[in-house]
Enzyme design. Sequence first.
Site, PDB file in Angstrom:
ATOM      1  N   CYS A 142       0.175 -56.854 -25.844  1.00  0.00           N
ATOM      2  CA  CYS A 142       1.207 -57.887 -25.541  1.00  0.00           C
ATOM      3  C   CYS A 142       0.487 -59.380 -25.705  1.00  0.00           C
ATOM      4  O   CYS A 142      -0.598 -59.768 -25.336  1.00  0.00           O
ATOM      5  CB  CYS A 142       1.671 -57.695 -24.016  1.00  0.00           C
ATOM      6  SG  CYS A 142       2.860 -58.859 -23.510  1.00  0.00           S
ATOM      7  N   ARG A 157       6.823 -52.136 -32.726  1.00  0.00           N
ATOM      8  CA  ARG A 157       7.132 -53.019 -31.595  1.00  0.00           C
ATOM      9  C   ARG A 157       5.667 -53.559 -30.970  1.00  0.00           C
ATOM     10  O   ARG A 157       5.653 -54.599 -31.309  1.00  0.00           O
ATOM     11  CB  ARG A 157       8.167 -52.315 -30.498  1.00  0.00           C
ATOM     12  CG  ARG A 157       8.721 -53.490 -29.606  1.00  0.00           C
ATOM     13  CD  ARG A 157       7.815 -53.917 -28.406  1.00  0.00           C
ATOM     14  NE  ARG A 157       7.423 -52.857 -27.754  1.00  0.00           N
ATOM     15  CZ  ARG A 157       6.442 -52.958 -26.594  1.00  0.00           C
ATOM     16  NH1 ARG A 157       5.854 -54.173 -26.602  1.00  0.00           N
ATOM     17  NH2 ARG A 157       5.973 -51.966 -25.822  1.00  0.00           N
ATOM     18  N   ASP A 158       5.134 -52.596 -30.167  1.00  0.00           N
ATOM     19  CA  ASP A 158       4.080 -53.109 -29.487  1.00  0.00           C
ATOM     20  C   ASP A 158       2.858 -53.566 -30.593  1.00  0.00           C
ATOM     21  O   ASP A 158       1.842 -54.467 -30.459  1.00  0.00           O
ATOM     22  CB  ASP A 158       3.519 -52.139 -28.815  1.00  0.00           C
ATOM     23  CG  ASP A 158       2.610 -52.524 -27.305  1.00  0.00           C
ATOM     24  OD1 ASP A 158       2.132 -53.395 -27.563  1.00  0.00           O
ATOM     25  OD2 ASP A 158       2.589 -52.081 -26.331  1.00  0.00           O
ATOM     26  N   HIS A 214       1.935 -45.264 -20.758  1.00  0.00           N
ATOM     27  CA  HIS A 214       1.605 -46.180 -21.970  1.00  0.00           C
ATOM     28  C   HIS A 214       0.354 -46.785 -21.741  1.00  0.00           C
ATOM     29  O   HIS A 214       0.178 -47.729 -21.257  1.00  0.00           O
ATOM     30  CB  HIS A 214       2.887 -47.301 -21.719  1.00  0.00           C
ATOM     31  CG  HIS A 214       2.747 -48.345 -22.841  1.00  0.00           C
ATOM     32  ND1 HIS A 214       3.637 -48.262 -23.908  1.00  0.00           N
ATOM     33  CD2 HIS A 214       2.143 -49.470 -22.895  1.00  0.00           C
ATOM     34  CE1 HIS A 214       3.630 -49.374 -24.732  1.00  0.00           C
ATOM     35  NE2 HIS A 214       2.447 -50.006 -24.098  1.00  0.00           N
ATOM     36  N   HIS A 258      -3.168 -48.450 -23.233  1.00  0.00           N
ATOM     37  CA  HIS A 258      -3.846 -49.527 -24.348  1.00  0.00           C
ATOM     38  C   HIS A 258      -5.021 -48.819 -24.095  1.00  0.00           C
ATOM     39  O   HIS A 258      -5.693 -48.091 -23.251  1.00  0.00           O
ATOM     40  CB  HIS A 258      -3.722 -50.623 -23.784  1.00  0.00           C
ATOM     41  CG  HIS A 258      -2.124 -51.355 -24.406  1.00  0.00           C
ATOM     42  ND1 HIS A 258      -2.075 -52.178 -25.668  1.00  0.00           N
ATOM     43  CD2 HIS A 258      -0.797 -51.366 -23.633  1.00  0.00           C
ATOM     44  CE1 HIS A 258      -1.077 -52.401 -25.818  1.00  0.00           C
ATOM     45  NE2 HIS A 258      -0.043 -51.930 -24.666  1.00  0.00           N
ATOM     46  N   ASN A 276      -2.745 -50.251 -28.589  1.00  0.00           N
ATOM     47  CA  ASN A 276      -2.327 -48.769 -27.726  1.00  0.00           C
ATOM     48  C   ASN A 276      -3.136 -47.755 -28.272  1.00  0.00           C
ATOM     49  O   ASN A 276      -3.829 -47.973 -29.311  1.00  0.00           O
ATOM     50  CB  ASN A 276      -1.038 -48.477 -28.137  1.00  0.00           C
ATOM     51  CG  ASN A 276       0.098 -49.564 -27.811  1.00  0.00           C
ATOM     52  OD1 ASN A 276       0.476 -50.491 -28.396  1.00  0.00           O
ATOM     53  ND2 ASN A 276       0.722 -49.286 -26.651  1.00  0.00           N
TER      54      ASN A 276
HETATM   55  P1  HMG Z   1      13.572 -67.887 -20.958  1.00  0.00           P
HETATM   56  O1  HMG Z   1      12.995 -68.948 -21.492  1.00  0.00           O
HETATM   57  O2  HMG Z   1      13.564 -67.991 -19.389  1.00  0.00           O
HETATM   58  O3  HMG Z   1      15.030 -67.689 -21.203  1.00  0.00           O
HETATM   59  O4  HMG Z   1      12.852 -66.685 -21.202  1.00  0.00           O
HETATM   60  P2  HMG Z   1      16.338 -68.676 -21.267  1.00  0.00           P
HETATM   61  O5  HMG Z   1      17.326 -67.603 -20.539  1.00  0.00           O
HETATM   62  O6  HMG Z   1      16.043 -69.831 -20.601  1.00  0.00           O
HETATM   63  O7  HMG Z   1      16.544 -68.743 -22.620  1.00  0.00           O
HETATM   64  C1  HMG Z   1      15.675 -69.430 -23.517  1.00  0.00           C
HETATM   65  C2  HMG Z   1      15.993 -69.443 -25.040  1.00  0.00           C
HETATM   66  O8  HMG Z   1      15.873 -67.910 -25.419  1.00  0.00           O
HETATM   67  C3  HMG Z   1      17.441 -69.847 -25.262  1.00  0.00           C
HETATM   68  O9  HMG Z   1      17.411 -70.407 -26.474  1.00  0.00           O
HETATM   69  C4  HMG Z   1      17.956 -68.493 -25.215  1.00  0.00           C
HETATM   70  O10 HMG Z   1      19.068 -68.404 -25.877  1.00  0.00           O
HETATM   71  C5  HMG Z   1      16.783 -67.437 -25.853  1.00  0.00           C
HETATM   72  P3  HMG Z   1      17.325 -71.826 -26.821  1.00  0.00           P
HETATM   73  O11 HMG Z   1      18.638 -72.448 -26.280  1.00  0.00           O
HETATM   74  O12 HMG Z   1      16.328 -72.631 -26.196  1.00  0.00           O
HETATM   75  O13 HMG Z   1      17.432 -71.968 -28.326  1.00  0.00           O
HETATM   76  N1  HMG Z   1      16.942 -66.118 -25.734  1.00  0.00           N
HETATM   77  C6  HMG Z   1      17.134 -65.234 -26.290  1.00  0.00           C
HETATM   78  N2  HMG Z   1      17.117 -65.131 -27.766  1.00  0.00           N
HETATM   79  C7  HMG Z   1      17.438 -63.974 -28.389  1.00  0.00           C
HETATM   80  N3  HMG Z   1      17.358 -62.750 -27.473  1.00  0.00           N
HETATM   81  C8  HMG Z   1      17.308 -62.797 -26.108  1.00  0.00           C
HETATM   82  C9  HMG Z   1      17.273 -64.104 -25.504  1.00  0.00           C
HETATM   83  N4  HMG Z   1      17.073 -64.442 -24.116  1.00  0.00           N
HETATM   84  C10 HMG Z   1      16.974 -65.775 -24.287  1.00  0.00           C
HETATM   85  N5  HMG Z   1      17.282 -61.746 -25.391  1.00  0.00           N
HETATM   86  C11 HMG Z   1      12.898 -64.087 -21.721  1.00  0.00           C
HETATM   87  C12 HMG Z   1      13.118 -65.354 -20.484  1.00  0.00           C
HETATM   88  C13 HMG Z   1      12.671 -62.783 -20.998  1.00  0.00           C
HETATM   89  C14 HMG Z   1      14.260 -64.105 -22.581  1.00  0.00           C
HETATM   90  C15 HMG Z   1      11.557 -64.365 -22.446  1.00  0.00           C
HETATM   91  O14 HMG Z   1      10.625 -64.633 -21.769  1.00  0.00           O
HETATM   92  C16 HMG Z   1      11.283 -63.449 -23.376  1.00  0.00           C
HETATM   93  O15 HMG Z   1      11.762 -63.151 -24.409  1.00  0.00           O
HETATM   94  N6  HMG Z   1      10.046 -62.721 -23.023  1.00  0.00           N
HETATM   95  C17 HMG Z   1       9.639 -61.558 -23.885  1.00  0.00           C
HETATM   96  C18 HMG Z   1       8.383 -61.363 -23.904  1.00  0.00           C
HETATM   97  C19 HMG Z   1       7.752 -60.085 -24.634  1.00  0.00           C
HETATM   98  O16 HMG Z   1       8.545 -59.616 -25.401  1.00  0.00           O
HETATM   99  N7  HMG Z   1       6.568 -59.620 -24.389  1.00  0.00           N
HETATM  100  C20 HMG Z   1       5.980 -58.450 -25.095  1.00  0.00           C
HETATM  101  C21 HMG Z   1       6.778 -57.211 -24.592  1.00  0.00           C
HETATM  102  S1  HMG Z   1       6.500 -56.538 -22.884  1.00  0.00           S
HETATM  103  C22 HMG Z   1       4.876 -55.597 -23.323  1.00  0.00           C
HETATM  104  O17 HMG Z   1       4.425 -55.924 -24.578  1.00  0.00           O
HETATM  105  C23 HMG Z   1       4.322 -54.869 -22.073  1.00  0.00           C
HETATM  106  C24 HMG Z   1       4.616 -52.933 -22.785  1.00  0.00           C
HETATM  107  O18 HMG Z   1       3.939 -52.983 -24.083  1.00  0.00           O
HETATM  108  C25 HMG Z   1       3.899 -52.160 -21.496  1.00  0.00           C
HETATM  109  C26 HMG Z   1       2.558 -52.453 -21.249  1.00  0.00           C
HETATM  110  O19 HMG Z   1       1.623 -52.747 -22.111  1.00  0.00           O
HETATM  111  O20 HMG Z   1       2.146 -53.069 -20.084  1.00  0.00           O
HETATM  112  C27 HMG Z   1       5.979 -53.052 -22.728  1.00  0.00           C
HETATM  113 MG    MG Z   2       2.163 -51.977 -24.268  1.00  0.00          MG
END
Ligand code: HMG
Ligand code: MG
Length: 319
Positions: free
Chosen positions: A265, A13-14, A232, A234, A278
């Site tokens: 990320c 994932r990450d 967690h 990095h 990580n």
């Molecule tokens: P948004 O644009 O505000 O959402 O994003 P929305 O509800 O307006 O939807 C926009 C579009 O996305 C729509 O599609 C939805 O259907 C679709 P369209 O009509 O434009 O074709 N949609 C989805 N599709 C599939 N699955 C879903 C989903 N939700 C909406 N679940 C949202 C808000 C949260 C969805 C967006 O910002 C997003 O997906 N963000 C994810 C970012 C991400 O994954 N970042 C990396 C992970 S976090 C990380 O790495 C940190 C961590 O490792 C810890 C650390 O290191 O600190 C965990």
């Molecule tokens: Mg991370």
Amino acid sequence: MTRRVRITDVSPRDGLQNEPTPVATADKVRLVRAVMAAGVDEVEVSSFVSPRWVPQLGDAAEVFAALAQGGAAGVAGEGGVVLSALVPNERGLESALEVNRRAGFALIGKVSVFTAASETFAQRNTNGSIAQTLERFVGVIGRAKGAGLAVRGYVSCAIACPYEGDIEPGRVADVCARLARLGVDELDLGDTIGVAEPRGVLALIEAVGRSVPPELGGGGVGGGGRRGLTLHLHDTFGRAGACVTAALSAGVRSFDGAVGGLGGCPYASVGGRRAPGNIDTRALVAAVRAAGYDTGVDGAGLAAAAAVAQSLGVGHGGR
Ligand code: HMG
Ligand code: MG
């Protein structure tokens, strides 16, 4: 006091969410299987997020469908590896539940919601304020637990934010307390940009420990350590191993790593600088062992998984 430390490998994932070149679904499945075979406690397989935001993980359902073909052995139930996925909202949870319905068993045992201690990062990563992300989680957590899934709550920028700089431990503790009230089963503190030092980690754990109940790492170290709290890390500066040692001394008994030091990320890549990987799961396990604690991880299995990671031709070249 328990000497057993829980290891989660987040490389599929990450590790793969920030890759400029797409990784084939079959290769992702190969990586997950190799990491599972190494004896980690949990593998974070993918994310059910918007494919517009993270196209690299748009095949999450296909990855899980391929894993389901191996049957329930080794994943579900006593002694099996927990497979988990990130879900940002109810739409993501629905996709995770659909995987389990199709598999006919609880292939996904845990979903992880994610927010941040930094308002700017929450906006950039999830298009919402911290409060808005927490509102999204109300339905996710209730439904997930109703379906028998465990729920992890990530707090990114637990040490520093790529946009706001240093983050006070009190801000992290506040978000943790709010997640605790929403009913998460565990907390995971993310040093998103890999700048933690042991002293800062100790201050963070102490602050969080004062604001959450014992089952999420609150109170003192206690006989069993701080259950329910994961770190967690990095690793930008090669200090993550020392941070693991410090966290162990403060009672943390659960850590995330990624084989081959993959990870980062996409929304923490700032000013042309790619977000750091990580802590390598091998370095993590080595630090845990050196401090006199046990893991269920087999060194040869981990080396084999790292070779698979390397064969994908991705990542940070060892960190
Ligand atoms: P948004 O644009 O505000 O959402 O994003 P929305 O509800 O307006 O939807 C926009 C579009 O996305 C729509 O599609 C939805 O259907 C679709 P369209 O009509 O434009 O074709 N949609 C989805 N599709 C599939 N699955 C879903 C989903 N939700 C909406 N679940 C949202 C808000 C949260 C969805 C967006 O910002 C997003 O997906 N963000 C994810 C970012 C991400 O994954 N970042 C990396 C992970 S976090 C990380 O790495 C940190 C961590 O490792 C810890 C650390 O290191 O600190 C965990
Ligand atoms: Mg991370």
